[in-house]
Scaffold this active site. Structure first.
Site, PDB file in Angstrom:
ATOM      1  N   PRO A 202       0.792  -1.236   0.000  1.00  0.00           N
ATOM      2  CA  PRO A 202       0.000   0.000   0.000  1.00  0.00           C
ATOM      3  C   PRO A 202       0.827   1.290   0.000  1.00  0.00           C
ATOM      4  CG  PRO A 202       0.090  -0.939   2.190  1.00  0.00           C
ATOM      5  CD  PRO A 202       0.784  -1.916   1.302  1.00  0.00           C
TER       6      PRO A 202
ATOM      7  N   ASP B 225       3.901   1.582 -11.376  1.00  0.00           N
ATOM      8  CA  ASP B 225       2.723   2.459 -11.395  1.00  0.00           C
ATOM      9  C   ASP B 225       3.061   3.776 -10.724  1.00  0.00           C
ATOM     10  OD1 ASP B 225       1.283   0.354 -12.384  1.00  0.00           O
ATOM     11  OD2 ASP B 225       0.349  -0.191 -10.480  1.00  0.00           O
TER      12      ASP B 225
ATOM     13  N   LYS C 104       2.938   7.660 -15.887  1.00  0.00           N
ATOM     14  CA  LYS C 104       3.030   9.055 -16.335  1.00  0.00           C
ATOM     15  C   LYS C 104       3.781   9.168 -17.652  1.00  0.00           C
ATOM     16  CE  LYS C 104       3.108  11.307 -11.865  1.00  0.00           C
ATOM     17  NZ  LYS C 104       4.071  11.187 -10.791  1.00  0.00           N
TER      18      LYS C 104
ATOM     19  N   GLY D 181       0.957  -1.356  -7.503  1.00  0.00           N
ATOM     20  CA  GLY D 181       0.513  -0.975  -6.163  1.00  0.00           C
ATOM     21  C   GLY D 181      -0.286  -2.095  -5.511  1.00  0.00           C
ATOM     22  N   GLY D 182      -0.139  -2.248  -4.207  1.00  0.00           N
ATOM     23  CA  GLY D 182      -0.920  -3.235  -3.458  1.00  0.00           C
ATOM     24  C   GLY D 182      -0.584  -4.651  -3.863  1.00  0.00           C
ATOM     25  N   ASP D 183      -1.631  -5.417  -4.158  1.00  0.00           N
ATOM     26  CA  ASP D 183      -1.467  -6.802  -4.603  1.00  0.00           C
ATOM     27  C   ASP D 183      -1.823  -6.866  -6.089  1.00  0.00           C
ATOM     28  OD1 ASP D 183      -1.809  -9.906  -3.111  1.00  0.00           O
ATOM     29  OD2 ASP D 183      -2.184  -9.594  -5.245  1.00  0.00           O
TER      30      ASP D 183
ATOM     31  N   ILE E 114      -5.423  -8.001  -7.298  1.00  0.00           N
ATOM     32  CA  ILE E 114      -6.635  -7.254  -6.958  1.00  0.00           C
ATOM     33  C   ILE E 114      -6.659  -5.938  -7.723  1.00  0.00           C
ATOM     34  CG2 ILE E 114      -7.903  -6.122  -5.088  1.00  0.00           C
ATOM     35  CD1 ILE E 114      -7.058  -8.429  -3.333  1.00  0.00           C
TER      36      ILE E 114
ATOM     37  N   THR F 141      -2.616  -5.829   0.084  1.00  0.00           N
ATOM     38  CA  THR F 141      -3.611  -5.008  -0.600  1.00  0.00           C
ATOM     39  C   THR F 141      -4.100  -3.862   0.292  1.00  0.00           C
ATOM     40  OG1 THR F 141      -5.581  -5.135  -1.981  1.00  0.00           O
ATOM     41  CG2 THR F 141      -5.650  -6.382   0.081  1.00  0.00           C
ATOM     42  N   ALA F 142      -4.615  -2.810  -0.362  1.00  0.00           N
ATOM     43  CA  ALA F 142      -5.006  -1.587   0.359  1.00  0.00           C
ATOM     44  C   ALA F 142      -6.001  -1.871   1.479  1.00  0.00           C
ATOM     45  CB  ALA F 142      -5.589  -0.579  -0.630  1.00  0.00           C
TER      46      ALA F 142
ATOM     47  N   MET G  47     -11.231   2.270  -5.700  1.00  0.00           N
ATOM     48  CA  MET G  47     -11.508   3.244  -6.771  1.00  0.00           C
ATOM     49  C   MET G  47     -12.917   3.818  -6.631  1.00  0.00           C
ATOM     50  SD  MET G  47      -9.772   1.067  -9.850  1.00  0.00           S
ATOM     51  CE  MET G  47     -10.322  -0.517  -9.229  1.00  0.00           C
TER      52      MET G  47
HETATM   53  C1  LIG Z   1      -6.163   0.229  -9.460  1.00  0.00           C
HETATM   54  S1  LIG Z   1      -6.572  -0.105  -7.794  1.00  0.00           S
HETATM   55  C2  LIG Z   1      -5.163  -1.039  -7.321  1.00  0.00           C
HETATM   56  C3  LIG Z   1      -5.386  -1.826  -6.060  1.00  0.00           C
HETATM   57  C4  LIG Z   1      -4.136  -2.552  -5.609  1.00  0.00           C
HETATM   58  N1  LIG Z   1      -3.773  -3.597  -6.543  1.00  0.00           N
HETATM   59  C5  LIG Z   1      -4.255  -3.145  -4.201  1.00  0.00           C
HETATM   60  O1  LIG Z   1      -4.246  -4.386  -4.073  1.00  0.00           O
HETATM   61  O2  LIG Z   1      -4.360  -2.375  -3.242  1.00  0.00           O
HETATM   62  C6  LIG Z   1      -6.246   1.478  -7.057  1.00  0.00           C
HETATM   63  C7  LIG Z   1      -7.142   1.714  -5.866  1.00  0.00           C
HETATM   64  O3  LIG Z   1      -6.644   0.994  -4.742  1.00  0.00           O
HETATM   65  C8  LIG Z   1      -6.901   1.723  -3.559  1.00  0.00           C
HETATM   66  N2  LIG Z   1      -5.612   2.032  -2.915  1.00  0.00           N
HETATM   67  C9  LIG Z   1      -4.398   1.647  -3.336  1.00  0.00           C
HETATM   68  N3  LIG Z   1      -3.459   2.031  -2.453  1.00  0.00           N
HETATM   69  C10 LIG Z   1      -4.108   2.684  -1.456  1.00  0.00           C
HETATM   70  C11 LIG Z   1      -3.698   3.299  -0.254  1.00  0.00           C
HETATM   71  N4  LIG Z   1      -2.420   3.334   0.133  1.00  0.00           N
HETATM   72  N5  LIG Z   1      -4.648   3.867   0.536  1.00  0.00           N
HETATM   73  C12 LIG Z   1      -5.955   3.816   0.187  1.00  0.00           C
HETATM   74  N6  LIG Z   1      -6.393   3.240  -0.934  1.00  0.00           N
HETATM   75  C13 LIG Z   1      -5.494   2.674  -1.739  1.00  0.00           C
HETATM   76  C14 LIG Z   1      -7.660   2.984  -3.959  1.00  0.00           C
HETATM   77  O4  LIG Z   1      -9.042   2.679  -3.897  1.00  0.00           O
HETATM   78  C15 LIG Z   1      -7.208   3.149  -5.395  1.00  0.00           C
HETATM   79  O5  LIG Z   1      -8.148   3.911  -6.142  1.00  0.00           O
END
Ligand SMILES: C[S@@+](CC[C@H](N)C(=O)[O-])C[C@H]1O[C@@H](n2cnc3c(N)ncnc32)[C@H](O)[C@@H]1O
Length: 236
Positions: A11, A34, A56, A87-89, A92, A117-118, A170
């Site tokens: 995250p 990303d 970007k 970002g995250g996992d 997801i 994941t977030a 999102m």
């Molecule tokens: C395209 S999705 C990617 C999710 C990512 N693969 C994950 O597992 O967290 C992007 C969304 O994840 C959420 N997100 C990702 N990182 C975040 C964070 N540090 N804090 C809050 N929301 C986050 C938000 O809802 C953002 O719009």
């Protein structure tokens, strides 16, 4: 030996990277990342690696997915060790399928490396469990953004009937519409709802509300970072 990795960056907090992804970043020769991947994590990458910000490119908000897939295959063809850092996992809402298909179609094997994941990071930061005996028997991970840039075509009544906890990714752009759909589907207006901006990062902000008041609270806060929305009895 695999030289291509589709890895989760977690995250945002560099300490929430897995040891495996941290090692891959130290060894990588090319990293395609990303824009959500922040400076704390970018600083851990092999200083000799080529860094490609696919969030970007060409002055756009983000490169189209087809362009990211094309770049990934192009770098894979160089034979260098490539890490696609998401970002995250990656499994997801990570557009992982398209990238795996592009690599497979070009004849490359790869490895997927999970990340935190977030939703997991946001709940941990809130000291709340997304599942709870008797109160939340299920966790629903849903997108708040449809493929056509409008509201997603969920079966809202089925979601409302399912109960449990909801992690909405999102969701900030269409939050008033999302909330309306959930209320119309029968969710209680007083249900606890929390928006977490930039979970795990020093800029983290938490907005605690009810389902009915969440959209107004988020609009007033005008978040600039990524926002995760959590809804459900267990968030009370
Ligand atoms: C395209 S999705 C990617 C999710 C990512 N693969 C994950 O597992 O967290 C992007 C969304 O994840 C959420 N997100 C990702 N990182 C975040 C964070 N540090 N804090 C809050 N929301 C986050 C938000 O809802 C953002 O719009």
């Amino acid at each position: 030996m695999t030289r291509i990795f589709l890895a989760g960056a977690g995250p945002g907090d560099p300490e929430l990277l897995t040891m495996k992804t941290a090692r891959l970043l130290r060894e990588a020769e090319v990293v395609l990342h990303d824009s959500l991947v922040g400076p704390g994590i970018l600083a851990l990458i092999n200083p000799d690696a080529e860094l490609v910000d696919v969030g970007k490119r060409c002055g756009r908000a983000s490169a189209p997915q087809a362009e990211i897939c094309r770049l990934l295959v192009e770098y894979a063809r160089t034979g260098r060790m490539v890490v696609r850092l998401k970002g995250g996992d990656p499994v997801i809402f990570g557009r992982l399928t398209e990238e795996m298909e592009a690599l497979r179609a070009a004849g490359f094997s790869f490895e997927v490396v999970p990340g935190i994941t977030a939703a997991a990071a946001a709940a941990a930061g809130l000291e709340l469990s997304l599942t709870q005996r008797r109160i939340a028997r299920s966790l629903h991970i849903i997108t708040g953004h449809g493929a056509d840039a409008g509201l997603p075509a969920h079966d809202w009544s089925a979601l409302a009937r399912a109960g449990g906890s909801f992690a909405i990714y999102m969701g900030s752009k269409h939050l008033p519409g999302l909330v309306e759909k959930l209320l119309e589907a029968g969710m209680a207006p007083g249900l606890p709802a929390i928006a977490v901006e930039s979970a795990s990062l020093p800029a983290q902000r938490v907005l605690r509300a009810t389902l009915a008041s969440l959209a107004g609270a988020v609009a007033r806060a005008a978040p600039s970072g990524p926002v995760l929305v959590l809804v459900g009895e267990a968030l009370g």
